[in-house]
Write a protein that holds these residues in place. Sequence first.
Motif, PDB file in Angstrom:
ATOM      1  N   ASN A  29      59.414  87.014 -10.808  1.00 55.87           N
ATOM      2  CA  ASN A  29      60.151  85.922 -10.175  1.00 55.87           C
ATOM      3  C   ASN A  29      59.317  84.649 -10.093  1.00 55.87           C
ATOM      4  N   LEU A  30      58.043  84.805  -9.761  1.00 58.08           N
ATOM      5  CA  LEU A  30      57.173  83.628  -9.732  1.00 58.08           C
ATOM      6  C   LEU A  30      56.903  83.132 -11.148  1.00 58.08           C
ATOM      7  N   MET A  50      59.898  81.209 -11.915  1.00 59.77           N
ATOM      8  CA  MET A  50      59.847  79.949 -11.166  1.00 59.77           C
ATOM      9  C   MET A  50      58.968  78.938 -11.908  1.00 59.77           C
ATOM     10  N   GLU A  92      60.684  77.758 -15.096  1.00 58.92           N
ATOM     11  CA  GLU A  92      61.757  76.790 -14.800  1.00 58.92           C
ATOM     12  C   GLU A  92      61.219  75.563 -14.085  1.00 58.92           C
ATOM     13  N   LEU A  98      65.242  81.840  -4.418  1.00 58.51           N
ATOM     14  CA  LEU A  98      65.687  80.971  -5.514  1.00 58.51           C
ATOM     15  C   LEU A  98      67.122  81.306  -5.914  1.00 58.51           C
ATOM     16  N   TRP A 108      59.368  73.816  -8.031  1.00 59.07           N
ATOM     17  CA  TRP A 108      60.665  74.167  -8.669  1.00 59.07           C
ATOM     18  C   TRP A 108      61.747  73.281  -8.111  1.00 59.07           C
TER      19      TRP A 108
END
Lengths: 484, 484
Positions: free
Chosen positions: B74-75, B78, B81, B284, B339
């Motif tokens: 997930n990081l 992040m 993106e 997120l 982000w």
Amino acid sequence: MNHPSVSLHYAIMRYLKCSEVGLSLFFVFFLTTWAPGPASCEGDRPPNFVIIFADDLGYGDLGCYGHPTLRTPNLDRMAAEGMRFTDFYSAAPVCTPSRAALMTGRLPVRSGMCSDTRRVLFPDSAGGIPESEVTLAEGLKQKGYTTGCVGKWHLGHLPQFLPTRNGFDFYFGIPYSNDMDHLDSGPNGEARSLNPKVENFNVPLMRNEEIIQRPADQTHLTQRYTEEAIGFIKKNKEKPFFLYMPHTFPHIPLFASEDFLGKSPRGLYGDAVEEVDWSVGQVLDTLKNEGLAENTLVFFTSDNGPWLIMKETGGSAGLLRDGKGSTWEGGMREPGIAWWPGKVKGGELCRGMSSTMDLYTTCLTIAGAEIPTDRVIDGVDMSPLLFQTGPSNRDEYFYYRGQTLYAVRKGPFKAHYITRPAYGRGEAEPHDPPILYHLGIDPSESIEMNDRFPEVLKEIEKAKKAHLETVEEVESQLEKRIEP
Amino acid sequence: MNHPSVSLHYAIMRYLKCSEVGLSLFFVFFLTTWAPGPASCEGDRPPNFVIIFADDLGYGDLGCYGHPTLRTPNLDRMAAEGMRFTDFYSAAPVCTPSRAALMTGRLPVRSGMCSDTRRVLFPDSAGGIPESEVTLAEGLKQKGYTTGCVGKWHLGHLPQFLPTRNGFDFYFGIPYSNDMDHLDSGPNGEARSLNPKVENFNVPLMRNEEIIQRPADQTHLTQRYTEEAIGFIKKNKEKPFFLYMPHTFPHIPLFASEDFLGKSPRGLYGDAVEEVDWSVGQVLDTLKNEGLAENTLVFFTSDNGPWLIMKETGGSAGLLRDGKGSTWEGGMREPGIAWWPGKVKGGELCRGMSSTMDLYTTCLTIAGAEIPTDRVIDGVDMSPLLFQTGPSNRDEYFYYRGQTLYAVRKGPFKAHYITRPAYGRGEAEPHDPPILYHLGIDPSESIEMNDRFPEVLKEIEKAKKAHLETVEEVESQLEKRIEP
């Protein structure tokens, strides 16, 4: 993990490009049977292979591997569009044996391309890659590949050992390391001064079997390699090709062209790496522009870990322990990036274990070429990792320094039977029982786990024994010297 | 770098969503005046801010910072993106002062939230964040923000110091570190045993100013924080909000819920970090699902470097030197990820220098809130980095340990006036002249460069002197104890 939506997306993209196929029939076929993998809609044409090999680049030296000041936008983009490997190994912590393993799919101890007394080939070496070895280039020739080697060979500089005698149609580059043939050489021909001035070195630059410049103009070497590689791709784009591109840098002495010299925040080492990074970008762009990207597997890695004793002119192994010359992870675990748009999913991180020797087996397998069956091949097919169809075919790794087995990895566990720090940092130390580490919990090899996992050493001992039974003694090619 | 094609892409995407604006007029306006930056098509509504703060996470602990076995998809996403920072600093190598700096935009030496004798607040501390400080939450309240703090506060546990008295409308979490209130505590209340069993600790869990559970069930803490954070976002989505989410983990003792316990290849430390990573993904996703992503700046970082003496239950600083408690880079340089889809360009690597204190100034600036002018604010606006409109406003950094200035960075150079390894690893050593490093060439601080750059120390000395002239002596909040 198999991602059907992405696969379908690529399938449709490919479908739209395949005008020679009966469209309706093909569409139905594709939607019902398509799966990620090396199958290609170009009929029987196997894909191209490009292997780019840096020299002495460390695990921690790329932006996408966490380096804060080395700028590698092209390799970072290659990783974002492709697959980045966390556990990709070279087969030796130094140059010649590492390259021999990549070219033969075999541990260097099997081909004789290693030694406990002379770690690589030198300008006075009389040995080189034995004729009996089937190089990756020779293997791919079976399937009609055009083969080119652009860069540093280092598997023998006498005529019979040159790339052109070992399966390559084309060669452009230097035959050994760029610090050899030094005007003030040490006893093995290695540089004593690392002052990066062209006139201090007498390294030959070759095209096929001819020396075209001596000393080679190292300042423009990365540029010239890049031009030759692009030329090779453009010239051979109509047929399957294999391009092996072993860069000279960032092995010291470090050089960079005017476009890069003095530009990197990481200093001269950064200049050299950033030029190699630029070169990778040029190759990928050429493949894209020539419409070859979706039919070419590109793999980037390095021959061994960073040359730590060189301080700022050596690289970084990141959080891994030690570097070049050692069987600690920093000496043999390398950056590894696979790129094949439409086949290798973009932005993926692969934690499966794999190695340069696996590139040998994988390329031959994908090409549909035969893999030698009359000898031990250490490489395994890494297609399951590349195409995310299953776990790695590799669960063990054998870390040799010269002809001696120093350590064995099985799953996340690694047992050191002998440890020795990088060149110039200390002597060999045997361990009985071996020291056990868990590379998952402790990738930096700092916490001994013998007491915690008492059963593991038995398993590793068994794997070691089984492995050693497959190893036969052969003559070392690295110990032969030209008679004066 | 400004990328017009990407900007235009975002502009059109935003345009399509803004139905309340006269379309033709707006389109012309946008195409002629649009530039990357915090301007928003939601009229006067300033963006939301979410700051996610890990505890003791090291520079090398995320996949996107090069860790091979810690899985942080997930990081990593992040970062893919958004923007990943190479040179993002916390303002102290330990917890309380680091958090005070983020909340006040000021070095802890200015607020009294540090000490040379007691490094953080403990359950017997009588001090906390002074009322005179203007917290980031208080600053944003000026512009009508709804403010929530979910996680570990550690800026004072007595009522007057709680988040709810310092600008936050809502608080859910633990008031100090999760190893405090230990049943077998050391002289400062810290854990002596790190056996992660809930019953060994007596840490209170609070909602606003009430203790709702004691001891807090640490096993489910990350899950509960995540639920509360998601609830806060959903409840407050109609108005601008600020969510400060200082996670309890991976500070030891390490806990993870059933979903993560025993799952990470990195062991228990990995379990805890992977649950924090999961939590970031949940936040997120909530922002995306609620249609808030394009109007929310999310920033992820950590309070200080990894707790190295804890070995496998501490993290990794990657290639940086040392960790928590030290003013070597590993103690204070942190992962930093911004982000903000459509505003912060995706997949970018930012090498400009910035800090937690800059988040204070940046959020207030973007919100259009006033920044206190009656005191020294150390934070600078990092908008030029976030929106790629120019170089960093920060060229200097001051590394304090407690109330004492240990090191100064100017550009790529860092001078150590005093060095001291991480807690438990050695004593302070003063240096006169200071030791000079070049963090570009040598990010690992291993090669002294005093002789090579003789002029630099004078510049740094000047910067140090100018800085120290702005520092006034204040009472330490960390040395006050509750009368027994």
